[in-house]
Design an enzyme around this catalytic site. Structure first.
Site, PDB file in Angstrom:
ATOM      1  N   GLU A   1      10.400  -4.628   4.849  1.00 46.68           N
ATOM      2  CA  GLU A   1      10.526  -6.033   4.435  1.00 46.68           C
ATOM      3  C   GLU A   1      10.224  -6.189   2.950  1.00 46.68           C
ATOM      4  OE1 GLU A   1       8.773  -4.864   6.991  1.00 46.68           O
ATOM      5  OE2 GLU A   1       8.665  -6.274   8.660  1.00 46.68           O
TER       6      GLU A   1
ATOM      7  N   LYS B   1       0.849  -1.194   0.000  1.00 44.60           N
ATOM      8  CA  LYS B   1       0.000   0.000   0.000  1.00 44.60           C
ATOM      9  C   LYS B   1       0.887   1.247   0.000  1.00 44.60           C
ATOM     10  CE  LYS B   1      -3.566   2.279   2.704  1.00 44.60           C
ATOM     11  NZ  LYS B   1      -4.531   2.204   3.779  1.00 44.60           N
TER      12      LYS B   1
ATOM     13  N   GLU C   1      -5.081  -6.661  14.693  1.00 47.26           N
ATOM     14  CA  GLU C   1      -4.566  -5.331  14.338  1.00 47.26           C
ATOM     15  C   GLU C   1      -5.706  -4.307  14.419  1.00 47.26           C
ATOM     16  OE1 GLU C   1      -1.038  -4.934  11.566  1.00 47.26           O
ATOM     17  OE2 GLU C   1      -2.556  -3.990  10.324  1.00 47.26           O
TER      18      GLU C   1
ATOM     19  N   GLY D   1      -4.978  -1.755   4.958  1.00 45.46           N
ATOM     20  CA  GLY D   1      -4.139  -2.862   4.491  1.00 45.46           C
ATOM     21  C   GLY D   1      -4.770  -4.220   4.741  1.00 45.46           C
ATOM     22  N   ARG D   2      -5.265  -4.431   5.960  1.00 46.41           N
ATOM     23  CA  ARG D   2      -5.820  -5.755   6.300  1.00 46.41           C
ATOM     24  C   ARG D   2      -7.198  -5.979   5.698  1.00 46.41           C
ATOM     25  NH1 ARG D   2      -4.990  -2.319  10.353  1.00 46.41           N
ATOM     26  NH2 ARG D   2      -6.712  -1.592  11.646  1.00 46.41           N
TER      27      ARG D   2
ATOM     28  N   HIS E   1      -5.902 -32.853  17.376  1.00 44.89           N
ATOM     29  CA  HIS E   1      -4.747 -33.624  17.845  1.00 44.89           C
ATOM     30  C   HIS E   1      -3.632 -32.705  18.330  1.00 44.89           C
ATOM     31  CE1 HIS E   1      -6.407 -37.440  16.435  1.00 44.89           C
ATOM     32  NE2 HIS E   1      -6.977 -36.681  15.524  1.00 44.89           N
TER      33      HIS E   1
ATOM     34  N   LYS F   1       9.027  -0.905  14.629  1.00 44.24           N
ATOM     35  CA  LYS F   1       9.657  -0.560  13.343  1.00 44.24           C
ATOM     36  C   LYS F   1      10.733   0.492  13.565  1.00 44.24           C
ATOM     37  CE  LYS F   1       5.578  -1.008  10.337  1.00 44.24           C
ATOM     38  NZ  LYS F   1       4.647  -0.284   9.479  1.00 44.24           N
TER      39      LYS F   1
HETATM   40  O1  F6P Z   1       1.977  -4.399   9.950  1.00 46.89           O
HETATM   41  C1  F6P Z   1       1.651  -3.091   9.696  1.00 46.89           C
HETATM   42  C2  F6P Z   1       1.159  -2.842   8.310  1.00 46.89           C
HETATM   43  O2  F6P Z   1       1.057  -1.460   8.155  1.00 46.89           O
HETATM   44  C3  F6P Z   1      -0.167  -3.519   8.002  1.00 46.89           C
HETATM   45  O3  F6P Z   1      -1.263  -2.808   8.431  1.00 46.89           O
HETATM   46  C4  F6P Z   1      -0.096  -3.669   6.531  1.00 46.89           C
HETATM   47  O4  F6P Z   1      -1.006  -4.610   6.091  1.00 46.89           O
HETATM   48  C5  F6P Z   1       1.341  -4.095   6.351  1.00 46.89           C
HETATM   49  O5  F6P Z   1       2.040  -3.340   7.317  1.00 46.89           O
HETATM   50  C6  F6P Z   1       1.918  -3.905   4.984  1.00 46.89           C
HETATM   51  O6  F6P Z   1       1.899  -2.580   4.567  1.00 46.89           O
HETATM   52  P1  F6P Z   1       2.123  -2.170   3.062  1.00 46.89           P
HETATM   53  O7  F6P Z   1       1.024  -2.753   2.245  1.00 46.89           O
HETATM   54  O8  F6P Z   1       2.102  -0.670   3.049  1.00 46.89           O
HETATM   55  O9  F6P Z   1       3.459  -2.699   2.622  1.00 46.89           O
END
Ligand code: F6P
Length: 568
Positions: free
Chosen positions: A219, A213, A360, A273-274, A391, A516
């Site tokens: 990452e 987003k 979240e 995002g979620r 199990h 972060k």
């Molecule tokens: O974990 C935090 C977060 O901001 C989530 O809300 C989001 O889904 C994820 O990081 C990834 O963010 P992006 O789509 O901006 O890479």
């Protein structure tokens, strides 16, 4: 008198606090004996059946929960969401994931503008682009068809699409469209995840979709740079244009990264995002794998629940009932967790996805107005498909802590198996467990029953099941793309209901920021120590010791190492 800020100050909340003490005196064994009560606790919509008769609740409880919803102005809050008001106040955004699956002729406004045409212009672009890739009219740098896709993203840019992909992978209809193709997900910044993802893939036939987003997530950006290197090393830097595309709200950063914005698929800040699996985040990689027509069915299933959630009265509204029952269990019974137990292997990634959506969204300590909550909001979500979970952790659920359970069953298996001579089909065997477990939890087994069975007295305490453990059952007619969309939207809205009633902001996520920023400080230290030999400074004793140990043990890494990609 000004209306109270916190839901816990309301009469309805206090009334429920008293009422729960009465309910604690009841046992599900007795509640389940009342057929009228059970009948009133079954709700059906569009083929989905909810049975909440195994909740520790009476009709009076449910009425009191509706009163609580009224005090919380639940209906008004749902309307505000659907009207595009900026209900995510700390980020000053509307929350309109339902617009992502609205029909082309719908009108949904955000900031005075109907967003549906924009949604459909991206969907049309996805349809066109994915068909070009699938048909081989868009090929890789060496002219080969791009049959493999790696979607790079994390959190909401990963978990929802992974859940839907895993669920579709065994659907006979979806399978037909996925022949010869594969879709993989690279999420973790751990280089092992890179290794796993590129193993067995040929860059010549691979399309990398960078899904973020913000296009700033550490990452994802490192993984994207890693796969860019993987492609350039094999095919030359100019191949990147043919092999990398993006999904983002930040098209400026997409371009800066080196991806042509014409090959990027937009979404909007009103999509959390979620809650983004129905945007290009999920729709694009899934369309590459299964074709747009299958994914469109998924959107339609979600949209059906959106309309139900918006218009059904509380007593017939599946997400509203689920949300209120969660509040009942968390805030009044004090059960902090919830198990999500799908009796379908295809739903194995459902609980991990809902973990993010729920935890979240609702893992908050203050009200939407910033007032410290005098009660715990949110719940700890976890789960595994049945029967595997049975199990694993069901021992605790049956005789240890009380964990309200969601049993999710499917009437028709995606992949039926019948063996001549077996007592039942394989799916019937699975479903026998789906039907049995909720009763085992509700009824338990008494010492008296055990005596009758001649169980030795010293084993009776060990073999006793207290019962009275709440669960609910959701039965889906089948598990096609449409049903998967329904299930997703049911949980998304249930979580919103919980947040609306608790009076929190379910759509921000400030809690992920601190970790972060501390990682940024560590990253700087690692760089300075490795390149300039600078000592570890500015950390507490514990972190400094661990960091020093880590650096000392890897002192053989050169200050400026050459590019190294996984070789497995
Ligand atoms: O974990 C935090 C977060 O901001 C989530 O809300 C989001 O889904 C994820 O990081 C990834 O963010 P992006 O789509 O901006 O890479």
């Amino acid at each position: 008198m000004a209306s109270p800020t916190l839901i816990s100050d309301t009469e309805a909340w206090k009334d429920l606090k008293g009422h729960v003490e009465e309910i604690k005196k009841t046992h599900l064994r007795d509640l389940m004996a009342d057929a009228e009560r059970c009948k009133s606790m079954m709700v059906e919509f569009d083929g989905v059946l909810l049975d909440y008769s195994r909740q520790r609740a009476t009709n009076e409880t449910v009425d009191k929960l509706f009163k609580l919803a009224e005090e919380a102005k639940l209906k008004e809050k749902i309307n505000r969401m659907y009207n595009g008001e900026h209900i995510n106040s700390t980020e000053n955004r509307s929350v309109l994931h339902e617009a992502l699956r609205a029909s082309r002729d719908s009108v949904i406004q955000s900031d005075g503008k109907n967003v549906v045409p924009e949604v459909w212009s991206v969907l049309d672009k996805i349809k066109d682009f994915s068909e070009r890739v699938r048909s081989g009219s868009w090929v890789g740098a060496t002219g080969k068809v791009l049959k493999d896709v790696v979607a790079v993203g994390i959190g909401g840019s990963f978990l929802g699409p992974l859940f839907v992909h895993t669920a579709l992978q065994t659907d006979p209809e979806a399978i037909k469209f996925a022949r010869g193709r594969q879709l993989r997900f690279l999420a973790n910044v751990d280089p092992i995840d890179v290794a796993r993802n590129i193993t067995g893939l040929n860059p010549e036939t691979t399309l990398v979709v960078v899904v973020s987003k913000t296009f700033t997530t550490a990452e994802t950006m490192l993984n994207a740079r890693t796969l860019r290197e993987w492609i350039s090393a094999a095919l030359g830097p100019s191949a990147v244009a043919k092999h990398m595309v993006a999904v983002s709200t930040n098209l400026t950063l997409v371009e800066k990264f080196g991806i042509d914005p014409n090959n990027a698929f937009a979404f909007w800040d009103w999509v959390g995002g979620r809650y983004s699996v129905c945007s290009a985040v999920g729709v694009f990689p899934l369309s590459l794998q299964y074709g747009f027509s299958v994914v469109e069915q998924f959107l339609k299933g979600a949209s059906s629940i959106d309309q139900h959630f918006y218009s059904a009265p509380h007593e017939k509204n599946i997400p509203v009932l689920l949300g209120l029952l969660s509040i009942w269990n968390v805030s009044f019974f004090g059960h902090p967790a919830r198990a999500i137990l799908p009796y379908s292997q295809a739903l194995e990634k459902f609980a991990p996805h809902i973990q993010q959506v729920s935890m979240e969204s609702n893992g908050k300590g203050v009200s939407i107005d910033g007032v410290l909550l005098p009660f715990e909001a949110g719940e700890i979500d976890f789960g595994e498909p049945g029967t595997n979970g049975q199990h694993s952790f069901y021992q605790l659920i049956h005789q240890g802590r009380v964990i309200p359970c969601d049993f999710i069953g499917v009437v028709k298996s995606q992949q039926p198996v019948y063996l001549k001579g077996e007592v039942v089909s394989n799916h019937d065997e699975l479903m026998s467990n789906f039907f049995a477990q909720p009763d085992a939890l509700a009824y338990g087994k008494t010492p008296k029953q055990l005596h009758k069975e001649n169980v030795p007295p010293h084993l009776i305490p060990h073999k006793t099941f207290s019962g009275n453990r709440p669960s609910l059952s959701l039965l889906l007619p089948s598990l096609n793309a449409y049903n998967i969309g329904q299930l997703l939207a049911i949980y998304e809205h249930r979580i919103a209901v919980e947040g609306f009633v608790w009076g929190i902001n379910s759509f921000d996520q400030w809690g992920v920021e601190l970790g972060k920023s501390l990682a940024t400080q560590v990253r700087k230290q690692l760089h300075a120590s490795r390149t300039k030999g600078e000592p570890v400074e500015g950390f507490n004793f514990s972190t400094a010791t661990l960091l020093t140990r880590y650096l000392e043990a890897t002192a053989d890494i050169p200050a400026d190492p050459p590019t190294l990609l996984p070789r497995i």
